[in-house]
Design a protein around this motif. Structure first.
Motif, short mmCIF file in Angstrom:
data_model
loop_
_atom_site.label_atom_id
_atom_site.label_comp_id
_atom_site.label_asym_id
_atom_site.label_seq_id
_atom_site.Cartn_x
_atom_site.Cartn_y
_atom_site.Cartn_z
N CYS A 152 23.00 -9.46 -26.70
CA CYS A 152 21.85 -8.99 -27.48
C CYS A 152 21.13 -10.14 -28.17
N LEU A 153 21.88 -11.14 -28.64
CA LEU A 153 21.24 -12.29 -29.28
C LEU A 153 20.44 -13.10 -28.26
N ALA A 154 20.96 -13.21 -27.03
CA ALA A 154 20.20 -13.91 -25.99
C ALA A 154 18.91 -13.17 -25.68
N LEU A 155 18.99 -11.84 -25.59
CA LEU A 155 17.77 -11.05 -25.38
C LEU A 155 16.81 -11.18 -26.56
N SER A 156 17.37 -11.33 -27.76
CA SER A 156 16.53 -11.44 -28.96
C SER A 156 15.72 -12.73 -28.97
N LEU A 157 16.15 -13.74 -28.24
CA LEU A 157 15.40 -15.00 -28.18
C LEU A 157 14.18 -14.91 -27.26
N SER A 158 14.27 -14.10 -26.22
CA SER A 158 13.22 -14.11 -25.20
C SER A 158 12.35 -12.86 -25.20
N ALA A 159 12.95 -11.68 -25.36
CA ALA A 159 12.17 -10.45 -25.24
C ALA A 159 11.15 -10.24 -26.36
N PRO A 160 11.49 -10.45 -27.65
CA PRO A 160 10.50 -10.22 -28.70
C PRO A 160 9.24 -11.09 -28.60
N PRO A 161 9.33 -12.40 -28.25
CA PRO A 161 8.08 -13.15 -28.07
C PRO A 161 7.19 -12.56 -26.98
N ILE A 162 7.80 -12.07 -25.90
CA ILE A 162 7.00 -11.40 -24.87
C ILE A 162 6.37 -10.14 -25.45
N GLY A 163 7.12 -9.42 -26.27
CA GLY A 163 6.57 -8.24 -26.93
C GLY A 163 5.40 -8.56 -27.84
N VAL A 164 5.46 -9.71 -28.52
CA VAL A 164 4.35 -10.13 -29.38
C VAL A 164 3.07 -10.29 -28.57
N PHE A 165 3.19 -10.96 -27.42
CA PHE A 165 2.00 -11.15 -26.58
C PHE A 165 1.53 -9.83 -25.97
N LEU A 166 2.46 -8.91 -25.70
CA LEU A 166 2.05 -7.60 -25.21
C LEU A 166 1.23 -6.85 -26.26
N THR A 167 1.66 -6.90 -27.51
CA THR A 167 0.91 -6.21 -28.57
C THR A 167 -0.43 -6.88 -28.82
N LEU A 168 -0.48 -8.21 -28.76
CA LEU A 168 -1.75 -8.91 -28.96
C LEU A 168 -2.74 -8.59 -27.85
N ARG A 169 -2.24 -8.34 -26.65
CA ARG A 169 -3.10 -8.02 -25.52
C ARG A 169 -3.31 -6.51 -25.37
N ARG A 170 -2.79 -5.74 -26.33
CA ARG A 170 -2.90 -4.27 -26.31
C ARG A 170 -2.33 -3.70 -25.01
N MET A 171 -1.18 -4.23 -24.65
CA MET A 171 -0.49 -3.79 -23.44
C MET A 171 0.91 -3.27 -23.77
N SER A 172 1.08 -2.75 -24.99
CA SER A 172 2.41 -2.34 -25.42
C SER A 172 3.02 -1.28 -24.51
N LEU A 173 2.23 -0.28 -24.16
CA LEU A 173 2.76 0.80 -23.33
C LEU A 173 3.03 0.33 -21.90
N MET A 174 2.45 -0.81 -21.50
CA MET A 174 2.72 -1.33 -20.17
C MET A 174 4.19 -1.67 -20.00
N SER A 175 4.81 -2.20 -21.06
CA SER A 175 6.22 -2.57 -20.96
C SER A 175 7.09 -1.34 -20.76
N ASP A 176 6.70 -0.21 -21.37
CA ASP A 176 7.46 1.01 -21.17
C ASP A 176 7.35 1.47 -19.72
N ALA A 177 6.14 1.39 -19.17
CA ALA A 177 5.96 1.75 -17.76
C ALA A 177 6.76 0.82 -16.85
N MET A 178 6.76 -0.47 -17.16
CA MET A 178 7.49 -1.42 -16.34
C MET A 178 9.00 -1.19 -16.41
#
Length: 269
Positions: free
Chosen positions: A8-34
């Motif tokens: 979980c700590l390894a995931l915490s290093l990489s997944a949240p930054p990707i989530g930040v860029f998803l929210t900035l690009r207004r693509m949050s729901l895209m990750s759920d679809a993916m």
């Protein structure tokens, strides 16, 4: 528990930054679809080899990348917007995945794939998650500038050359990679939780991108640690406990966050 925490700590290093860029690009729901797009590939791996980590990982990765590329092609070749094409692929993927698992497995197998078993992470799973985390961090370092430009002014990046297409497609690939890593621990339905909830939490505590990224990573790490402790002492399923812990932090952020929290807004008024 140690393996679960490390994963979980390894995931915490990489997944949240990707989530930040998803929210900035207004693509949050895209990750759920993916995250649901991974399901048919994981189900095919399950049909071939049972609950085998390599088979389900390869299948999930192939299915996720295929859906990401197909949705990108459909968006650029037709009048359909990206969110609509992803929604179509999402519905087909989850129905196909559940059908495939049901052909051979039991309801327990389906629950394992949908919700994950973070306490069952072995050394091979930890190596895979660590490799995904390292690959993501290297990619972020290399693609940081065009990624930020695309968030601020995608038209400028598109007119400047091929960087727009390369950045967009590689970004989708990295999203899929992190969802595959999250799938090992949290299943296809909850994998997106450790990616998006910390990113949303960070929006209430930081105003700049340089602040959003570390806050999101910290929120994910705290949610993972506290969620696993809660699951251990209260005999709860760890995956939902981790995501619900992040949900509690999100609720606290809504109330007391320095960037738009309700308490600060009332105080300023």
């Amino acid at each position: 528990m140690r393996r679960a925490l490390m994963g979980c700590l390894a995931l915490s290093l990489s997944a949240p930054p990707i989530g930040v860029f998803l929210t900035l690009r207004r693509m949050s729901l895209m990750s759920d679809a993916m995250s649901h797009a991974i399901l048919p590939g994981a189900a095919i791996g399950f049909l071939v080899s049972g609950l085998s980590l390599p088979a389900m990982t390869i299948g999930g990765l192939a299915a996720g990348l295929a859906v990401a590329l197909l949705s990108g092609v459909v968006t650029r070749a037709t009048l359909l917007k990206e969110d609509a094409s992803l929604a179509a692929f999402y519905l087909v993927s989850i129905a196909l995945g559940v059908l495939l698992v049901s052909l051979r497995g039991s309801s327990i197998d389906l629950l394992h794939i949908l919700f994950g078993t973070v306490l069952a992470l072995d050394d091979a799973a930890l190596v895979l998650i660590g490799a995904i985390s390292a690959t993501t961090l290297v990619w972020l370092a290399l693609a940081y500038r065009p990624l930020v430009i695309e968030c601020v002014d995608p038209l400028f990046l598109r007119l400047s050359g091929r960087a727009s297409t390369v950045t967009h497609l590689s970004f989708l690939a990295v999203v899929v990679l992190n969802l595959v890593g999250g799938f090992q621990a949290l299943g296809t339905l909850l994998a997106v939780g450790i990616m998006l909830l910390p990113a949303v939490i960070a929006r209430f505590w930081a105003a700049t991108l340089s602040g959003l990224l570390p806050v999101a990573v910290g929120a994910a790490a705290l949610s993972s640690y506290a969620g696993l402790l809660l699951a251990y002492h209260r005999d709860l399923p760890p995956g939902p406990a981790i995501v619900l812990t992040a949900g509690v932090i999100y609720a606290v952020s809504i109330l007391f966050g320095r960037q738009g929290g309700l308490a600060w807004r009332i105080r300023r008024a």
